[in-house]
Design a protein around this motif. Structure first.
Motif, short mmCIF file in Angstrom:
data_model
loop_
_atom_site.label_atom_id
_atom_site.label_comp_id
_atom_site.label_asym_id
_atom_site.label_seq_id
_atom_site.Cartn_x
_atom_site.Cartn_y
_atom_site.Cartn_z
N LYS A 166 0.87 -1.13 0.14
CA LYS A 166 0.08 0.01 0.06
C LYS A 166 0.91 1.36 0.20
O LYS A 166 0.46 2.38 0.12
N CYS A 167 2.08 1.14 0.07
CA CYS A 167 2.92 2.19 0.13
C CYS A 167 3.05 3.26 -1.33
O CYS A 167 3.30 2.57 -2.32
N ILE A 168 3.01 4.42 -1.02
CA ILE A 168 2.97 5.54 -2.28
C ILE A 168 4.22 6.07 -2.36
O ILE A 168 4.73 6.99 -3.00
N VAL A 169 5.34 5.42 -1.56
CA VAL A 169 6.67 6.17 -1.46
C VAL A 169 6.73 7.42 -1.38
O VAL A 169 7.62 8.31 -1.89
N CYS A 170 5.87 8.18 -0.45
CA CYS A 170 5.94 9.65 -0.17
C CYS A 170 6.84 10.20 0.59
O CYS A 170 7.14 11.32 0.84
N SER A 171 7.54 9.24 1.27
CA SER A 171 8.68 9.33 2.37
C SER A 171 8.20 10.27 3.34
O SER A 171 9.17 10.46 4.36
N CYS A 220 2.01 8.44 8.22
CA CYS A 220 1.51 7.67 6.85
C CYS A 220 0.36 8.12 6.34
O CYS A 220 -0.63 7.85 7.20
N PRO A 221 0.19 8.59 4.93
CA PRO A 221 -1.21 9.05 4.71
C PRO A 221 -2.05 7.81 4.06
O PRO A 221 -3.14 7.96 3.81
N THR A 222 -1.45 6.49 4.26
CA THR A 222 -2.26 5.38 3.53
C THR A 222 -2.49 4.30 4.75
O THR A 222 -1.82 4.61 5.88
N ALA A 223 -2.73 3.35 4.46
CA ALA A 223 -2.76 2.09 5.40
C ALA A 223 -1.57 1.27 5.54
O ALA A 223 -1.37 0.13 6.10
N THR A 224 -0.27 1.74 4.89
CA THR A 224 1.08 1.10 4.75
C THR A 224 1.49 0.90 6.40
O THR A 224 1.55 -0.45 6.67
N LEU A 225 1.68 2.01 6.95
CA LEU A 225 2.00 1.91 8.35
C LEU A 225 0.83 2.05 9.26
O LEU A 225 0.11 3.12 9.10
N MET A 226 0.32 0.88 9.91
CA MET A 226 -0.98 1.10 10.75
C MET A 226 -0.94 0.23 11.82
O MET A 226 -0.09 -0.60 12.13
#
Ligand code: SF4
Ligand code: SF4
Ligand code: SF4
Ligand code: FES
Length: 944
Positions: A166-171, A220-226
């Motif tokens: 789910k990572c968008i690599v936004c850093s 994290c803006p996504t569910a990657t780190l949750m």
């Protein structure tokens, strides 16, 4: 039900005092100079889409979602990295921008699992929100090509997971770890399509440098780190703002709930002590509050070798009152007393000291601060006039030179440590005075200019020697001293400091610190424009703890380093409410607000309000209570939330004292070590059930709000109130707010404080009264509270605890990040994966001399007792010094510590014990007894 929604304005606030006028989508806006267009728009109510930006991090400009049009400029600048300029005309919503943003979003979504409806972040995902905001309805590129949809999930961290698909690599996570936390655990590995977030080379999160602060998860803006708690339980439905119950940083949190279950603790962006940051304890280690070990019914027993009996509240309280009355009838009014807890709220503490003074009719009340920061109270009061630190935490951001003495902030005050490290990365210089090479000495992008690894027990000669160099080399701020300090005392102090025994060469012989290093550190602090001192228990827990506190205050005054931002003398308080428990009148000689009980006028005020006569004679301190118990003169005590049998020094003496008493009452969450000697156990409440206030190390009064009802059926202040009533004293509060109202009425430094006021302003630093209606962030601005700053001579008196041939090593103690104090809370959480046993650090040369290898069981013996623990060989400690933590009761670290204590306050000398170590084949006798006792305690509970 309400849910606190934390605002994200996209980029950090500008600190500029100037403003500029711009036009956003045709509407005028005035913002601070230096503000990004993204933030300026959001402050004006215009939401420009964004992904890689968040207001806790510097703008990065990678996602291209936040593009805008600016009149007179070509192209589409990223609004997050473009600051406003006067007169700018900005358009955020045009056809061209919509198309660009949709295209960008389409690329992200084409490599993202389309499982929104079943995703744990559904409804709380910025990617989902932004897809909606840009109106993306379909993805043209399909999912057939190369993608990351099968990327694995790293679930090794006990509290959060990393779902790489789910990572968008936004850093944002990488930058949060670098900028906010300062650990630099994460990197983006690879380039272009192959780039991915990594917690280290071939390492998972658990094995990496990560300290589980949660900043990356937050960013994290996504569910990657949750958070796993969200994955398991679902998104929160409602939330309440409250305060962490662990350390003296006093971080503000939003407790997020589903029904009556906490599913997440999110650091509060508005928190004035933590600014949206947290550490692993406050963020994740709250599970203890509903742990199955919690005792939820009152227990009583006539003798400590009998099984506990579960009883109702009325019976427990009447039983306690009866036993206390009987003891007083037989042994006199002063034969009982109480101890307040720095883990409890101010309101809970206040009623306990009132119970002792008004219902027990003596002053036998003390607090666990006795064994940690009582020298701070004494030393700062004598020199400056107030028993508290001088600065807000934010002040560190203005410091040029930071001196950390006897404190280990990265382990014990982690959120403040992150702030301090930020300032150090900006260029402030660091001096560390500590027997160990603590993390701050050398860590990612941080290197102390000077580390003075002194021998435990030699703080006073070191501070005197630093002052010696500063005086001898003319680094005194004469104007400041003349204007603000008592000059007679200054002259006397200067003469003492210039004595040859305080020269670096002489002090080097005692402390083991090379003279040149002392001289260099002194020059650095002495020539700082803004020099700040931060210190901890490595200063106070010595036989000369108070002397050392005064030595630091002397030095700060002599160099003109008190009264403005970036300087000061700052105690890093251990527990959440150490400051408050002292402020509330927990010391036997002081009524609330540090006013002497011997003062007729002070007593008169309280007597009038409380309707009783108060004993004019100060009562027992904790060590006096134990001594009097052993002598048969002290027979009963009410112990609020402190585990004296584990945390106080010289365990065998404490155990003997407790065993000799007729009625020991323990009020706590769990049957702790002290409860083994108790006759009454009154179940306490966790911080999630409390209504009240805590006061952190910067004098900040923070609200603690209940997110659930007391699971044992009663507020803690009410338990104390009912005991007071049963003892015949009419205490009749209806709620905690009324207790704070009484505190405010009786304590001049709190006179403006009320729950309502705190709910309005968030938090406030005392003094908060008519002179300072919004509180006092910095103390002693124009004058010292006592008038002229008083220099006090600080001659060195070596501790009586000396090494010799039998005990040639010095033991000192400290804390570790994942555990907290006696471990009662953190040992009941998944924090145990990081540290589940106290280890003994031994220098390689000391280990080799004794044939000790890494992981060996060793015996540790002192004049007081023997324990055994596992050795770890490290040069963090210097030869001749060993070190351990005290988080596990079965270690019995305090079996070996001594009865020596601070001359002024009786604060125990935990930090200096002469010991010997040797390879061991089995656990010590005390530990064997501990195991047996623990088994018996368990059995009794099962059969009761
Ligand atoms: S883990 Fe989250 S914050 Fe980090 S790069 Fe991926 S999406 Fe961004
Ligand atoms: S939890 Fe904290 S230390 Fe660990 S990777 Fe995230 S930001 Fe860094
Ligand atoms: S730094 Fe202290 S107050 Fe803040 S979250 Fe950690 S333990 Fe709690
Ligand atoms: S939010 Fe501005 S480029 Fe990502």
């Amino acid at each position: 039900m309400n849910r606190v929604r934390q605002q994200d304005l996209g980029t950090p606030a500008s600190s500029s005092a100037d403003t500029v006028k711009v036009e956003i989508d045709g509407l005028p806006a005035t913002v601070r100079a230096g503000t990004s267009i993204l933030r300026a728009a959001r402050e004006s109510g215009v939401d420009i889409p964004k992904l890689c930006a968040t207001d806790s991090l510097k703008p990065f400009g990678s996602c291209r979602m936040c593009l805008v049009e600016v009149d007179g400029r070509n192209g589409y600048p990223a609004s997050c990295t473009t600051p406003v300029e006067a007169g700018m005309k900005i358009r955020t919503q045009t056809e061209a921008l919509s198309k660009l943003r949709r295209n960008v979003m389409e690329l992200y979504i084409s490599d993202h699992p389309l499982d929104c409806l079943t995703c744990s972040a559904n409804g709380d995902c910025e990617l989902q929100d932004m897809a909606g905001a840009v109106g993306l309805r379909e993805v043209r590129y399909g999912f057939e090509g190369e993608n990351h949809l099968d990327a694995p999930t790293d679930a090794t961290n006990p509290y959060f997971q990393f779902d790489a698909s789910k990572c968008i690599v936004c850093s944002r996570c990488v930058r949060a770890c670098d900028e906010v936390q300062g650990t630099f655990a994460l990197t983006i590995q690879g380039r272009g399509f192959a780039s991915k977030v990594s917690a280290g080379i071939s390492e998972d999160f658990l094995d990496s440098e990560c300290v589980s602060c949660g900043a990356c998860v937050q960013a994290c803006p996504t569910a990657t780190l949750m958070e796993k708690s969200i994955v398991e339980n679902g998104q929160p439905e409602h939330s309440v703002k409250t305060t962490c119950a662990y350390c003296g940083v006093g971080c503000s949190f939003v407790a997020e709930m589903r029904g009556d279950q906490v599913v997440r603790m999110t650091p509060d962006n508005d928190g004035q002590a933590n600014h949206g940051h947290s550490c692993v304890k406050g963020r994740f280690a709250w599970g203890y509050s509903t742990h199955r070990d919690r005792v939820l019914s009152p227990l009583i027993r006539d003798r400590i070798d009998e099984p506990w009996r579960k009883v109702g509240w009325d019976e427990a309280i009447q039983y306690t009152a009866k036993r206390f009355r009987e003891i007083q009838a037989e042994h006199g009014r002063k034969s009982i007393g109480g101890i307040t807890s720095s883990r409890c709220t101010n309101e809970e503490v206040f009623v306990v000291q009132k119970l002792v003074r008004a219902a027990m009719r003596n002053n036998n009340v003390d607090t666990c601060a006795r064994v940690c920061h009582s020298p701070t109270g004494y030393g700062l009061k004598q020199t400056l006039g107030t028993s508290a630190g001088t600065q807000p935490f934010d002040s560190v951001m203005d410091a040029d030179v930071i001196m950390v003495i006897g404190a280990n902030p990265t382990e014990a005050h982690p959120v403040f440590a992150s702030q301090m490290k930020r300032r150090l990365r900006e260029g402030a210089k660091l001096i560390v005075v500590d027997p160990r090479q603590i993390g701050l000495v050398k860590s990612a992008h941080i290197k102390a200019e000077h580390h003075l690894p002194l021998l435990p027990g030699t703080n006073v000669p070191i501070i005197n020697s630093l002052a010696h160099v500063i005086v001898a080399e003319g680094l005194i701020d004469e104007d400041y001293v003349q204007a603000r300090c008592d000059t007679d005392s200054f002259v006397a102090w200067k003469a003492m400091i210039l004595k040859p025994e305080n020269s670096p060469e002489e002090v080097a012989k005692i402390s083991g610190v090379p003279a040149d290093d002392i001289r260099a550190a002194a020059r650095l602090y002495g020539s700082a424009r803004r020099g700040a001192i931060y210190y901890g228990l490595g200063v106070t827990e010595h036989s000369q703890g108070s002397t050392m506190v005064m030595g630091m205050a002397n030095l700060a005054m002599a160099t003109g380093n008190i009264g403005f931002s970036g300087c000061g003398v700052n105690p890093l308080r251990g527990q959440n409410n150490v400051q408050g428990s002292c402020d509330m009148g927990s010391f036997p000689h002081e009524l609330p607000g540090y006013r002497p009980v011997q003062d007729d006028a002070v007593r008169g005020t309280f007597e009038k309000h409380w309707g009783v006569t108060i004993d004019p004679e100060p009562g027992f301190r904790i060590p006096n209570m134990f001594d009097a118990a052993c002598a048969g003169r002290y027979k009963g005590m009410y112990i609020q939330g402190e585990d004296v049998a584990q945390s106080d020094p010289d365990t065998l003496h404490v155990e003997a004292a407790l065993r000799s008493m007729d009625c020991v009452v323990v009020q706590d969450l769990f049957l702790n070590e002290t409860a083994k000697f108790a006759h009454v156990f009154l179940p306490g409440t966790s911080f999630l059930e409390k209504d009240g206030t805590f006061i952190n190390a910067e004098r900040r009064i923070n609200r603690v709000r209940p997110v659930m009802k007391p699971s044992q059926g009663k507020d803690e202040w009410l338990i104390t109130q009912e005991l007071a009533q049963a003892l015949g004293y009419p205490m009749n509060y209806e709620n905690a707010a009324q207790i704070m109202d009484e505190i405010a009425e009786l304590t001049p430094t709190f006179s403006n404080v009320s729950f309502r006021f705190l709910d309005e302003v968030g938090s406030v630093q005392w003094p908060c009264n008519a002179n300072a209606p919004m509180g006092t962030p910095i103390m002693h601005i124009d004058n010292f509270v006592r008038g002229k700053g008083l220099f006090i001579e600080t001659d060195y008196v070596p501790t009586e605890e000396r090494t010799n041939r039998k005990f040639p090593l010095l033991l000192t103690t400290g804390r570790i990040l994942s555990q907290y104090n006696v471990g009662a809370q953190t040992r009941r959480t998944d924090n145990m994966v990081w540290y589940n046993a106290d280890l003994l650090e031994v220098h390689p040369s000391d280990a080799e001399m004794r044939g000790i290898r890494e992981g060996d069981l060793v015996s540790l013996s002192s004049r007081k007792g023997d324990i055994s623990l596992v050795a770890t060989i490290t040069d963090r400690v210097k030869p001749g010094v060993v070190y351990t933590t005290f988080h596990n009761p079965e270690t019995g670290a305090n079996v070996v510590t001594t009865e020596h204590s601070d001359w002024a306050t009786s604060c125990p000398e935990y930090k200096v014990t002469a010991v010997q170590i040797a390879p061991a084949t089995h656990r010590s006798e005390w530990q064997h007894g501990f195991d047996e006792n623990a088994k018996r305690q368990g059995k009794i509970l099962e059969t009761s």
